[in-house]
Design an enzyme around this catalytic site. Structure first.
Site, PDB file in Angstrom:
ATOM      1  N   HIS A 100     -37.583 -75.261  74.560  1.00  0.00           N
ATOM      2  CA  HIS A 100     -37.376 -76.131  75.712  1.00  0.00           C
ATOM      3  C   HIS A 100     -36.033 -75.893  76.374  1.00  0.00           C
ATOM      4  CE1 HIS A 100     -40.813 -79.127  74.895  1.00  0.00           C
ATOM      5  NE2 HIS A 100     -41.114 -78.248  75.823  1.00  0.00           N
TER       6      HIS A 100
ATOM      7  N   ARG B 119     -42.700 -53.042  72.662  1.00  0.00           N
ATOM      8  CA  ARG B 119     -42.234 -53.052  71.264  1.00  0.00           C
ATOM      9  C   ARG B 119     -42.887 -54.236  70.550  1.00  0.00           C
ATOM     10  NH1 ARG B 119     -36.965 -51.128  73.664  1.00  0.00           N
ATOM     11  NH2 ARG B 119     -36.339 -49.281  72.461  1.00  0.00           N
TER      12      ARG B 119
ATOM     13  N   ARG C 149     -46.975 -50.142  71.421  1.00  0.00           N
ATOM     14  CA  ARG C 149     -46.573 -49.387  70.230  1.00  0.00           C
ATOM     15  C   ARG C 149     -46.810 -50.272  69.016  1.00  0.00           C
ATOM     16  NH1 ARG C 149     -40.444 -47.637  69.533  1.00  0.00           N
ATOM     17  NH2 ARG C 149     -40.213 -49.843  69.059  1.00  0.00           N
TER      18      ARG C 149
ATOM     19  N   GLU D  60     -40.220 -38.743  68.045  1.00  0.00           N
ATOM     20  CA  GLU D  60     -38.865 -39.222  67.766  1.00  0.00           C
ATOM     21  C   GLU D  60     -38.358 -38.724  66.415  1.00  0.00           C
ATOM     22  OE1 GLU D  60     -38.800 -43.529  67.755  1.00  0.00           O
ATOM     23  OE2 GLU D  60     -40.757 -43.661  66.808  1.00  0.00           O
TER      24      GLU D  60
ATOM     25  N   ASN E 121     -33.840 -42.382  71.262  1.00  0.00           N
ATOM     26  CA  ASN E 121     -32.922 -43.168  70.417  1.00  0.00           C
ATOM     27  C   ASN E 121     -32.964 -42.652  68.981  1.00  0.00           C
ATOM     28  OD1 ASN E 121     -32.739 -44.701  72.690  1.00  0.00           O
ATOM     29  ND2 ASN E 121     -33.958 -46.404  71.925  1.00  0.00           N
ATOM     30  N   ASP E 122     -34.183 -42.472  68.481  1.00  0.00           N
ATOM     31  CA  ASP E 122     -34.312 -41.976  67.112  1.00  0.00           C
ATOM     32  C   ASP E 122     -34.207 -40.458  67.050  1.00  0.00           C
ATOM     33  OD1 ASP E 122     -34.525 -44.158  65.304  1.00  0.00           O
ATOM     34  OD2 ASP E 122     -36.408 -44.690  66.275  1.00  0.00           O
TER      35      ASP E 122
ATOM     36  N   ARG F  36     -27.677 -44.106  64.969  1.00  0.00           N
ATOM     37  CA  ARG F  36     -27.624 -44.553  66.365  1.00  0.00           C
ATOM     38  C   ARG F  36     -26.771 -45.812  66.564  1.00  0.00           C
ATOM     39  NH1 ARG F  36     -33.937 -46.283  67.275  1.00  0.00           N
ATOM     40  NH2 ARG F  36     -33.296 -47.985  68.625  1.00  0.00           N
TER      41      ARG F  36
ATOM     42  N   CYS G 239     -38.926 -42.780  76.541  1.00  0.00           N
ATOM     43  CA  CYS G 239     -38.715 -44.230  76.544  1.00  0.00           C
ATOM     44  C   CYS G 239     -37.444 -44.624  75.808  1.00  0.00           C
ATOM     45  CB  CYS G 239     -39.929 -44.955  75.975  1.00  0.00           C
ATOM     46  SG  CYS G 239     -40.265 -44.528  74.268  1.00  0.00           S
TER      47      CYS G 239
HETATM   48  C1  PEP Z   1     -36.621 -44.600  70.471  1.00  0.00           C
HETATM   49  O1  PEP Z   1     -36.469 -44.358  69.283  1.00  0.00           O
HETATM   50  O2  PEP Z   1     -36.138 -43.915  71.398  1.00  0.00           O
HETATM   51  C2  PEP Z   1     -37.389 -45.772  70.896  1.00  0.00           C
HETATM   52  C3  PEP Z   1     -37.683 -45.989  72.155  1.00  0.00           C
HETATM   53  O3  PEP Z   1     -37.772 -46.647  69.947  1.00  0.00           O
HETATM   54  P1  PEP Z   1     -36.829 -47.759  69.296  1.00  0.00           P
HETATM   55  O4  PEP Z   1     -35.536 -47.794  70.065  1.00  0.00           O
HETATM   56  O5  PEP Z   1     -37.586 -49.028  69.373  1.00  0.00           O
HETATM   57  O6  PEP Z   1     -36.652 -47.228  67.907  1.00  0.00           O
HETATM   58 MG    MG Z   2     -37.650 -45.315  67.730  1.00  0.00          MG
END
Ligand code: PEP
Ligand code: MG
Length: 595
Positions: free
Chosen positions: A198, A304, A344, A442, A465-466, A476, A513
């Site tokens: 709320h 996600r 995903r 990834e 990212n991974d 990371r 992504c």
């Molecule tokens: C990635 O690994 O780039 C990704 C998009 O997934 P996450 O950041 O959720 O691990």
């Molecule tokens: Mg990832």
């Protein structure tokens, strides 16, 4: 500013959009009303019932007064919240239970009321749906009102809120929220809460930004600290240095301008020559859908799903997942003819631990995470696949497997998917028979062997990212090794090239992504290297889109050639510098566009 301590940025849930900077005001909350518990003398039950009745009447008057004052302030969301409290108070089951305790156990009225509220709360705590679980705060709020009326305990903290401030709180009940003097509330940053609470609703209706689920913001901030609150992206920066404050101010201004401009232009990702690099949004439960639309996303490139699991005791049921995926699918379809949502499946482990599911591992980033977890817990996987498939009957869904490292994982997942489809067929439940199934690239092994994977899936989504952390062996999230975390390192570029090449050879789409795509210099490099889609947090879309509008496919080819010509014998930094030079060559006003 920075003299008060080092700057820190905390990430929580983007709860009410908007940006604000101001001093912190730590709100400690009303606390518990002290409740005596005793057995009343035989024959005094009637008096006690009368006390309870009077307290309920007083509470009703209180609430009615509050509702009419909110009506005067045209705060409809607040009105609805307190109307729901009135309904709870008038629910005969609630007061009836307390009356029974007075009559049958000769309990004093306040203790009877507390026990009744405790039982109601326990019932809601067992519920799976976060919306219902959030209603516990309403019980807290109403209980406090009734008990204060019974005991005469005021206990409200003396509000010294005299200057416009960012309210830092553990969590807030609706009453606490509306009691704060509106003119001094710049925004809310909370340890707990959720986007469906709320407070979230009230913050949105008050038009102030809010970030919830920050964990320990009340511990980290001191009264008077400067706080930058970004309710759109869900971050709170404490004690920023002058440069950060200035760029935050700029960001606020520019976000406004760019969003306004982007809404007037061609669809996001249209190049000057009419060709397209589709720009999608990354999304998870809690991100306001209106934001995704407002920033011009063509669809959702990464949903996600693990956020449905975070911050809760019980796993989301099939129904809850189905409802969430269906809503996203219907929403994606409404965005654009290309609109789809790439759901995903559960990507837990590593940096995303789920209470009760994640095992303690000495090296969680290399552990039983993501698709590995799902394949070792087929009941969890099956439930999710059923929910996704059922939702696919309502809108364009793409299914995406995270952390794939070997072809067996794709095959085993496909077998489970086929099993779930057969079960749905047997139950005559509809689903999209052509739902595309793709995978994240990834893990280095997937990129290196992309040609083999391209035969097994309908699309690739590169998770930089991974991928970068595994290629460079640099965590990371660890500042100490961030120097090594290089999206433009030639080794990373080679893997992107291999992946894109494998996708093209099979004619399947490939997207990026990871967050690298949100940096225009790098995101546009990915597009130049042949990536078909970029998926980024919605707020980054307008800038990417604006830059792409001014480029043609020939420009992108030129960009790719420049980078290619550097060869392998360069550092990541040198590649980035060459990229930057090319971009500044094309956009002398880049700083003004990008911030
Ligand atoms: C990635 O690994 O780039 C990704 C998009 O997934 P996450 O950041 O959720 O691990
Ligand atoms: Mg990832």
């Amino acid at each position: 500013m920075s003299s008060k301590g080092p700057a820190t940025t905390l990430t929580g849930l983007a709860t009410a959009r908007g940006f604000v900077a101001g001093p912190a005001f730590i709100y400690r909350g009303d606390g518990d009303v002290p409740v005596p518990e005793y057995v009343i003398e035989p024959g005094r039950e009637g008096d006690e019932l009368l006390r309870l009745k009077r307290a309920c009447s007083e509470t009703r008057r209180d609430l009615e007064g509050l509702i009419s004052s909110l009506n005067d302030r045209t705060e409809r969301a607040g009105v609805r919240v307190f109307e729901s409290h009135l309904m709870m108070l008038e629910d005969p089951a609630l007061v009836g239970a307390a009356e029974r305790l007075i009559r049958e156990e000769r309990l004093n009225a306040e203790a009877a009321m507390r026990r009744t509220f405790d039982a109601a709360r326990a019932q809601f705590e067992r519920m799976n749906d976060p919306y219902f679980r959030e209603r516990i705060r309403d019980f807290d709020d109403l209980e406090r009102r009734v008990l204060s009326a019974l005991t005469g305990f005021g206990g409200s903290p003396h509000l010294e809120l005299k200057t416009p401030s960012v309210i830092i709180a553990d969590d807030l009940t609706p009453s606490e929220t509306v009691r704060l003097p509106r003119e001094y509330v710049l925004g809310f940053a909370m340890d707990g809460g959720s986007t469906t609470s709320h407070v979230a609703l009230l913050a949105r209706s008050m038009g102030v930004p809010a970030v919830s689920g920050l964990g320990d913001v009340t511990e980290r901030v001191k009264a008077g600290d400067t706080v930058l609150l970004d309710g759109t992206n869900g971050t709170v920066t404490i004690n920023p240095d002058v440069a950060t404050v200035l760029s935050f101010r700029d960001l606020v201004e520019r976000q406004k301008e760019i969003t306004e401009e982007a809404s007037l232009g061609a669809p996001a990702g249209t190049l000057r020559d009419g060709s397209e690099v589709l720009i999608y949004a990354n999304f998870h439960s809690g991100v306001p859908m209106e934001d995704v639309r407002a920033h011009g996303a063509r669809g959702i490139g990464l949903y996600r799903s693990e956020y449905l699991w975070l911050n809760r005791e019980l796993q989301p049921s099939e129904e809850e997942q189905f409802a969430a995926y269906r809503e996203a699918a219907e929403f994606a379809a409404s965005l654009d003819p290309h609109g789809s949502v790439a759901i995903r499946v559960l990507d837990i482990g590593g940096d995303k631990m789920v209470r009760g599911l994640s095992a303690k591992e000495s090296n969680p980033f290399l552990g039983n995470r993501s698709i590995r977890y799902l394949l070792s817990h087929p009941e969890v996987f099956r439930t999710q696949l059923r929910a996704v498939l059922r939702a696919s009957a309502f809108g364009p869904i793409r299914l995406m497997y995270p952390m794939i490292s070997c072809v067996e994982e794709v095959r085993e997942s496909a077998a489970l998917l086929a099993e779930v489809k057969a079960a749905l067929d047997a139950e005559k439940i509809a689903y999209d028979r052509d739902m595309p199934v793709g995978m994240m690239v990834e893990v280095p092994s997937a990129a290196i062997n992309a040609a083999a994977f391209a035969k097994l899936v309908d699309f690739f989504s590169i998770g930089t990212n991974d991928l970068v952390q595994y290629v460079m062996a640099a965590d990371r999230g660890n500042d100490a090794v961030s120097r090594l975390y290089q999206p433009t390192n030639p080794a990373v570029l080679k893997l992107i090239k291999t992946t894109v090449g494998a996708a093209k050879a099979r004619g399947i789409p490939v997207s990026v992504c990871g967050v690298s795509a949100a940096d225009p210099i790098v995101g546009i490099l990915w597009a130049a290297m042949g990536v078909d889609e970029l998926s980024v947090s919605a707020t980054y879309i307008p800038v990417l889109s604006k830059l792409l509008h001014r480029l043609s496919r020939a420009d992108l080819d030129e960009y790719a050639k420049v980078v290619e010509s550097l060869g392998d014998d360069v550092t990541g930094e040198e590649v980035f510098a060459a990229c930057r030079d090319w971009m500044y060559g094309k956009f002398p006003d880049l700083d003004n566009i990008v911030l």
